[in-house]
Design an enzyme around this catalytic site. Sequence first.
Site, PDB file in Angstrom:
ATOM      1  N   CYS A  96      -5.682 -14.566   6.828  1.00  0.00           N
ATOM      2  CA  CYS A  96      -4.792 -15.667   7.048  1.00  0.00           C
ATOM      3  C   CYS A  96      -4.876 -16.376   4.620  1.00  0.00           C
ATOM      4  CB  CYS A  96      -4.674 -16.797   6.590  1.00  0.00           C
ATOM      5  SG  CYS A  96      -4.671 -16.528   8.557  1.00  0.00           S
TER       6      CYS A  96
ATOM      7  N   ARG B 257      -0.540 -12.687   1.262  1.00  0.00           N
ATOM      8  CA  ARG B 257      -1.642 -12.290   2.566  1.00  0.00           C
ATOM      9  C   ARG B 257      -1.221 -13.447   4.035  1.00  0.00           C
ATOM     10  NH1 ARG B 257      -6.443 -12.793   0.867  1.00  0.00           N
ATOM     11  NH2 ARG B 257      -7.841 -14.385   2.277  1.00  0.00           N
TER      12      ARG B 257
ATOM     13  N   TRP C  70      -1.331 -15.189   9.509  1.00  0.00           N
ATOM     14  CA  TRP C  70      -1.242 -13.087   9.946  1.00  0.00           C
ATOM     15  C   TRP C  70      -2.257 -12.995  10.875  1.00  0.00           C
ATOM     16  CZ3 TRP C  70      -4.237  -8.529   8.913  1.00  0.00           C
ATOM     17  CH2 TRP C  70      -3.348  -6.930   9.611  1.00  0.00           C
TER      18      TRP C  70
ATOM     19  N   ASN D 193      -9.806 -19.125   7.509  1.00  0.00           N
ATOM     20  CA  ASN D 193      -9.142 -17.998   7.635  1.00  0.00           C
ATOM     21  C   ASN D 193     -10.001 -17.460   7.663  1.00  0.00           C
ATOM     22  OD1 ASN D 193      -8.239 -15.511   6.742  1.00  0.00           O
ATOM     23  ND2 ASN D 193      -8.927 -15.995   4.813  1.00  0.00           N
ATOM     24  N   GLY D 194     -10.152 -16.503   8.731  1.00  0.00           N
ATOM     25  CA  GLY D 194     -11.497 -15.350   9.667  1.00  0.00           C
ATOM     26  C   GLY D 194     -11.289 -15.369  11.368  1.00  0.00           C
TER      27      GLY D 194
ATOM     28  N   GLU E 252      -0.960  10.233   0.633  1.00  0.00           N
ATOM     29  CA  GLU E 252      -0.137   8.380   0.006  1.00  0.00           C
ATOM     30  C   GLU E 252       1.278   8.825   0.271  1.00  0.00           C
ATOM     31  OE1 GLU E 252      -1.946   5.986  -0.407  1.00  0.00           O
ATOM     32  OE2 GLU E 252      -0.300   4.746  -2.155  1.00  0.00           O
TER      33      GLU E 252
ATOM     34  N   LYS F 143       3.520   5.534   1.462  1.00  0.00           N
ATOM     35  CA  LYS F 143       4.242   4.422   1.087  1.00  0.00           C
ATOM     36  C   LYS F 143       6.147   4.973   1.023  1.00  0.00           C
ATOM     37  CE  LYS F 143       2.255   2.832  -1.142  1.00  0.00           C
ATOM     38  NZ  LYS F 143       1.294   2.888  -0.771  1.00  0.00           N
TER      39      LYS F 143
ATOM     40  N   GLU G   8       5.946   3.085   5.470  1.00  0.00           N
ATOM     41  CA  GLU G   8       5.652   1.509   5.297  1.00  0.00           C
ATOM     42  C   GLU G   8       6.398   0.719   4.731  1.00  0.00           C
ATOM     43  OE1 GLU G   8       1.523  -0.231   3.411  1.00  0.00           O
ATOM     44  OE2 GLU G   8       1.797   1.937   1.745  1.00  0.00           O
TER      45      GLU G   8
ATOM     46  N   HIS H 254       0.306  26.402  11.303  1.00  0.00           N
ATOM     47  CA  HIS H 254      -0.351  25.973  12.392  1.00  0.00           C
ATOM     48  C   HIS H 254       0.457  24.781  13.493  1.00  0.00           C
ATOM     49  CE1 HIS H 254      -3.289  28.761  10.499  1.00  0.00           C
ATOM     50  NE2 HIS H 254      -2.632  28.120   9.320  1.00  0.00           N
TER      51      HIS H 254
ATOM     52  N   LYS I 198      -1.711  -7.911   3.016  1.00  0.00           N
ATOM     53  CA  LYS I 198      -2.003  -7.460   1.418  1.00  0.00           C
ATOM     54  C   LYS I 198      -3.163  -6.912   1.390  1.00  0.00           C
ATOM     55  CE  LYS I 198      -2.596  -5.827  -2.100  1.00  0.00           C
ATOM     56  NZ  LYS I 198      -1.579  -4.702  -2.689  1.00  0.00           N
TER      57      LYS I 198
END
Length: 587
Positions: free
Chosen positions: A2, A27, A74, A100-101, A466, A470, A473, A489, A582
């Site tokens: 958060c 966040r 979050w 936060n945590g 990568e 991108k 997401e 394969h 993030k």
Amino acid sequence: MCGIIGYIGSEKASPILLRGLINLEYRGYDSAGMAILNSKGVECKKAAGKIEEIHKRLNFLDLEGDIGIAHNRWATHGEVNDINAHPHFDSTKTIAIVHNGIIENYRELKEKLSTHTFESETDSEVIAHLIEEELKRGLSFEEAFISTISQLEGNYAILAIKNGEEKILAARKGSPLVVGIADHGTFLSSDIPSFLEYTKKVVYLQDYDVVVATKNGVRIYNLSGNEVSRPVDTVEWDAEQIKKGGFEHYMLKEILEQSETIQRAIQQDESVVNRIADEIREAYGIFFVGCGSSYHACLTGSYLFSKIANTHVNVALASEFENYEHFLTENTLVFAISQSGETADVLEAVRAAKIRGSRVIGIVNKMGSSLTRESDEFLLMNAGPEICVLSTKTYTSQVALMALLAYALAGKYEDGVNRLQGLYMDIYNLTSRSMREHLRYLAEMLVNEEHIYLIGRGLQYATAMEGALKIKEVSYIHAEAFAGGELKHGPLALIEDGTPVMVFVARDNEKKVISNASEVKARGGFIIGVSADRHEVFDYWVKVPECEDLNPIAQIIPIQILAYQLAVLKGLDPDKPRNLAKSVTVI
Ligand code: AGP
């Protein structure tokens, strides 16, 4: 994970806290709330939803007073609803906290408070009730706060206010918390962008620090109640870097910053980089550890170390690192790659490595982050704040640093610097308006696709990984990467008429990957080539400069832009993809 922010000073707190929350949205943004201390006591507004929506409904600015705390969430414990939004209160509604945590022992603590009625499903609410209980024992607010903190297991950054107490109390352990010192007041926040427009003077707090912020200033204590001193730093980032710089989204702004950020990534102390190279030579076993894009930077780094410095390194997802910990010794060197420096999986891996006596070197973007404090040494990526949830400029900064380390290891530090400096115009051109238009055309061709596949070999395989991340997401289109040699394969079964497959081609391994592309083409696939040279097998060509060992930087940039264009075409917010945040500070 958060975002929290508190303000105490001579200005009205609610507008300052509201702007802070908006600057902390990356966040976490599934609910938000604010509590202000004033003549009526502790007044609170909070709800589920995005900050702007909540503000339209509840109007945070109605809250009067110059002392307050605020939070955006979050969710980790308890679903997303108004009750579970922070701030949380004690039974008397006179103590408000934001957190936060994760409080790992919150169930046991709630059992100790069996006479209390808890409103929410969160772990955080127990903090306010514990303070209430400690006050009943005759302790002062500060003593009750410290006693409460001492009972918590897990990680936290906490702010607390109480009716009748002209102060904000704060504490941190394992979650970020930084102090901002302005002329008109003091800020306590998860992150610098929340108050950067008011001050550049910051104090980075350490784990177990307890802060008492009053209108006369800030004092910092340890859990034993002894005062400790922390240096005041001046942040290089100015407020403008935080703003979108005239672009519609942070994502585009940050993609376009890469011609600069690569140059900043290589602004390192040569003696430090060369000393780290010496440590690599002497180490017995090297691990690169990271998550998501940072893991892909680790994978790229492993190919670079092999190719440039003839050095083998192990690569591990941080969340999988526990399966290798028994190999670690005091001679093992662990590189922890994390732009936020707060990713819980990475920090867990770092702590496990240190318990086994291994040396840990961080590659991190945020000064003052947990990773900078818990590493034995760290290299800063100097990419500046990355607000978009997606890693773009920080990814290429990580790759640049990996390349620089590989060149240093090969005794070619200067050569590495020169090659990376030589990228400036290449990247500038890759992010030009004409390239963006060219890629928008490709995005319009792909926007309704259900699946997009990406293939490459060696360095280009890491790039394909990568690129797939991108695309998936930010546009929610299923994208998957394969090593070119792996198609036959199994994955080749996925190819149908018109299936889009992006092929990353480098001159030093083009024959094999073009052959892989031909396998796809023969089965009806639509081939999108990313290369310096056109090949007959391509149905669409994204021309990029041949940058040899540095292809991973050049070749990912068009895909970052493509992913951005896909999201915009789908009417999505590229800066805040659904379900993501993030910095993932939960395991
Ligand atoms: C990548 O675009 C995502 N933002 C995510 O995968 C990210 O790379 C991962 O969570 C690691 O974050 P870190 O670099 O801050 O540790």
